[in-house]
Design an enzyme around this catalytic site. Sequence first.
Site, PDB file in Angstrom:
ATOM      1  N   SER A 166      -3.304  -4.300  -7.190  1.00  0.00           N
ATOM      2  CA  SER A 166      -2.467  -5.315  -7.336  1.00  0.00           C
ATOM      3  C   SER A 166      -2.969  -6.317  -8.432  1.00  0.00           C
ATOM      4  CB  SER A 166      -2.505  -6.478  -6.190  1.00  0.00           C
ATOM      5  OG  SER A 166      -1.574  -6.059  -5.265  1.00  0.00           O
ATOM      6  N   MET A 217       0.824  -1.246   0.041  1.00  0.00           N
ATOM      7  CA  MET A 217       0.109  -0.046   0.045  1.00  0.00           C
ATOM      8  C   MET A 217       0.688   1.256   0.157  1.00  0.00           C
ATOM      9  SD  MET A 217      -3.177   0.080   0.277  1.00  0.00           S
ATOM     10  CE  MET A 217      -2.810   1.592   0.631  1.00  0.00           C
ATOM     11  N   SER A 241      -6.722  -6.712  -1.992  1.00  0.00           N
ATOM     12  CA  SER A 241      -5.398  -6.451  -2.862  1.00  0.00           C
ATOM     13  C   SER A 241      -5.011  -5.188  -2.322  1.00  0.00           C
ATOM     14  CB  SER A 241      -6.039  -6.351  -4.215  1.00  0.00           C
ATOM     15  OG  SER A 241      -6.635  -5.384  -4.816  1.00  0.00           O
ATOM     16  N   ASP A 242      -3.508  -4.853  -2.796  1.00  0.00           N
ATOM     17  CA  ASP A 242      -3.000  -3.753  -2.755  1.00  0.00           C
ATOM     18  C   ASP A 242      -3.589  -2.933  -3.701  1.00  0.00           C
ATOM     19  OD1 ASP A 242      -1.382  -1.596  -2.015  1.00  0.00           O
ATOM     20  OD2 ASP A 242       0.276  -2.781  -1.422  1.00  0.00           O
ATOM     21  N   CYS A 243      -3.261  -1.772  -3.897  1.00  0.00           N
ATOM     22  CA  CYS A 243      -3.762  -0.703  -4.628  1.00  0.00           C
ATOM     23  C   CYS A 243      -2.762  -0.516  -5.974  1.00  0.00           C
ATOM     24  CB  CYS A 243      -3.995   0.524  -4.247  1.00  0.00           C
ATOM     25  SG  CYS A 243      -4.743   0.562  -2.696  1.00  0.00           S
TER      26      CYS A 243
END
Length: 764
Positions: free
Chosen positions: A294, A1, A290-292
């Site tokens: 991903s 992140m 999910s990460d931003c």
Amino acid sequence: MAFPFFQFAVLGVMAATGGLVSAQSSATFACDVSKNSSVNSFVFCDKSAGIEARVKDLVARLTLDEKVGFLASKNPAVARLGIPSYEWWSEALHGVSYVGPGTRFSSLVPGATSFPQVIHSAASFNTTLFHAMGKVVSTEARAMYNAGLAGLTFWSPNVNIFRDPRWGRGQETPGEDPLLASKYAVAYVRGLQDADKPEMLKVAACCKHYTAYDVDNWKGTQRYTFNAQVTKQDMDDTYQVPFKSCVVDGNVASVMCSYNKVNGVPTCADPALLTGTVRGDWKLNGYIVSDCDSVDVIFNAQHFTKSPEEAAAKSILAGLDLNCGYFLGQHTKAAVAGGLLNESDVDRAIANNFATLIRLGFYDGDPRGGPYGALSTKDVCTAENQELARDAARQGVVLLKNGNSSLPLSPSSVRSLAVIGPNANATKTMLGNYEGAPCRYVTPLQGLAAYAPVVYQPGCLGVACAGGNLQLEPAKQAAGQADATVLVVGTDQSIERESLDRISLTLPGQQEVLITEVAKAAKGPVVLVIMSGGPFDITFAKNNEKISSIIWVGFPGEKGGTAIADVVFGSYNPSGRLPVTWYPESFADSVPMTDMNMRPNPATSYPGRTYRFYTGDVVYSFGDGLSYSEFQHHLVEAPKLVAVPLESGHACLSRRCKSVQLLDGHCEGLAFDVRLLVRNAGGRAGGHTVFLFTTPPTVHGAPRRQLVAFEKVFLRAAEEGAVAFKVDVCRDLSVVDEMGTRKVALGAHVLQVGTLKHSLSLRI
Ligand SMILES: *[C@@H]1O[C@H](CO)[C@@H](O)[C@H](O)[C@H]1NC(C)=O
Ligand SMILES: *[C@@H]1O[C@H](CO)[C@@H](O)[C@H](O)[C@H]1NC(C)=O
Ligand SMILES: *[C@@H]1O[C@H](CO)[C@@H](O)[C@H](O)[C@H]1NC(C)=O
Ligand SMILES: *[C@@H]1O[C@H](CO)[C@@H](O)[C@H](O)[C@H]1NC(C)=O
Ligand SMILES: *[C@@H]1O[C@H](CO)[C@@H](O)[C@H](O)[C@H]1NC(C)=O
């Protein structure tokens, strides 16, 4: 992140985050009977119905188009059901943060309590403090939610192991030790989630970034495409440990998968990691995000799939429930139409998201009628919360050198104090990243000026401290005339941050010249204060007789200046301990950051990593930290022999084994106490952390040393206190073998507390 996904298209180019606004409107709440009585007929609005029934009802009312909207972090409103939009992305790493569009500050709430950056708090080794901070943060977050300024889902904490000293995000983590990271994760998450009933949540925390994520941007290697090659052994006894604790013991409501690949597979598309481990083995009660962004990365950067639809399908089928960003919202419908996944898979994902929101009371109508409804803007930045920020800042300060006991300074004998250095008047720098707007800063300069008359010289314009920015002469003059000198140096986010790992472990630019020259010119004692997230090679200062004291202060938060001054002038007795190893510069020269192996390899001269495995020289060690007092340990009780019972017919009964895998039933009750007396032999009251390390027998590439327990105690001068650790044989005296199986190591284990050593034999 994380960074705003709309910037994502330009890979590797990251603009500053912060200040994004689109918080929920305070005007509309889902299931608000007082505004529209017809919502009464919806089971999903019925507080007396079970969570499962409410979720089922809501999912059944949605069209596929609506459903895919609930896979993306900005959920759309569904007017016909009275559901307002919801932004999932908020952050609260060490205070309510403005990073993430779900939360903002306004004239109504201009700031929130900004605790020290996590690496600094970790140095306190005080689990009570970790929990207390989490509780204050969730109280302030709820108060801001009620005011329409914050979300309910916070993507904090970051519990990745701080494996390499150069990592720009190491500052966000609780350090290099799996036990400390686990204790931090559990205590902080429980403080954030803090509900009276286990099925409810005050706010939802999230442990990230799952997993083996600790390279951001190093010599051309980018986190988006990095493939972390991790052995099964390192995975199970290092990288996964804090995540497992966070889910199993912390009961966290969310886990975030990372950008990187692990052994060739993107973490957000790995069914073994998500469905198998997090959801299956650890039984996550909540959602996987999910990460931003991903999922976009899986297709566009990693080229792991042939189409965006395939990336959407693979990640959801792997167990992903929510996507920070827009990708799943855009491509999932086509993926269903193409038969890459079924609508029921989408239902499963959004059901996990809805269940979390229900536990948060999102579908219970106006929150002012709920259990946290009384919290208001008055509950943010209270005097009590700010005092905790001061206490946290003091507890994490680490005294590394104190020649001739020149600290603490006596306020009455310091008639002039030279305060020098590019961080001497730091404000925002003290917060570290993932910060929010603080209540009020106290800079080091202000803190010190409260004790003695100060003369301030920056010495360098900025921490980068390039030659042209050096202002040596006025700094030397100030030090030459003052009774004592405090140098405040180190870094800020321009040196170490998200998307920027360091190359070198030396202090930036000309800082070493500044420090050495000022020390040479100084009339009185010289106190060197390092403000940084990561560790440094400061051998030059350690060996310099003119530098009497060295203090590391992490990024100490909004009250950092008070904390530094309280330690320098002795109103607080320092008790922090280093949460990471401080390596020499040669480490950065010879060890590639991208080598994920924890264990040394003599064949390649690879020295291994962290105090558990590293074989080379150190500048300072994990656990280092001095006090103005002296603490002595006496062992009262510990067994010399522990017998491990085996079921009849076990192979190790007839032949010699170096380790045994104990089946569940055999571990119960297999524990013993280590009892100690700790005495404060100095003249001042103070906190002291008692560490219990073990050195296991040399089987399966076991760690050289492993922290198995710690406890922080407070003792008055000459006071003696009892400390007892319960050692669980299966948990604490086991090692992970080459196949990733945890086994009890047989033979001699050496227990160590301070300089005390006790040998204990484990036999069948
Ligand atoms: C009340 O809620 C129902 C169901 O969501 C909706 O159809 C109706 O339009 C709402 N009425 C008003 C006045 O908002
Ligand atoms: C640990 O932190 C708590 C909460 O701030 C504090 O009350 C306590 O004194 C600390 N313990 C020690 C030994 O410093
Ligand atoms: C969709 O569901 C059908 C019927 O249960 C099943 O045979 C098929 O494998 C599923 N498709 C995917 C992509 O999982
Ligand atoms: C300690 O005191 C001695 C004698 O006064 C002095 O030579 C030495 O430099 C001092 N060391 C430090 C680290 O202050
Ligand atoms: C210290 O920094 C503050 C805030 O940036 C500034 O207002 C103040 O003038 C500075 N103090 C000195 C002595 O330069």
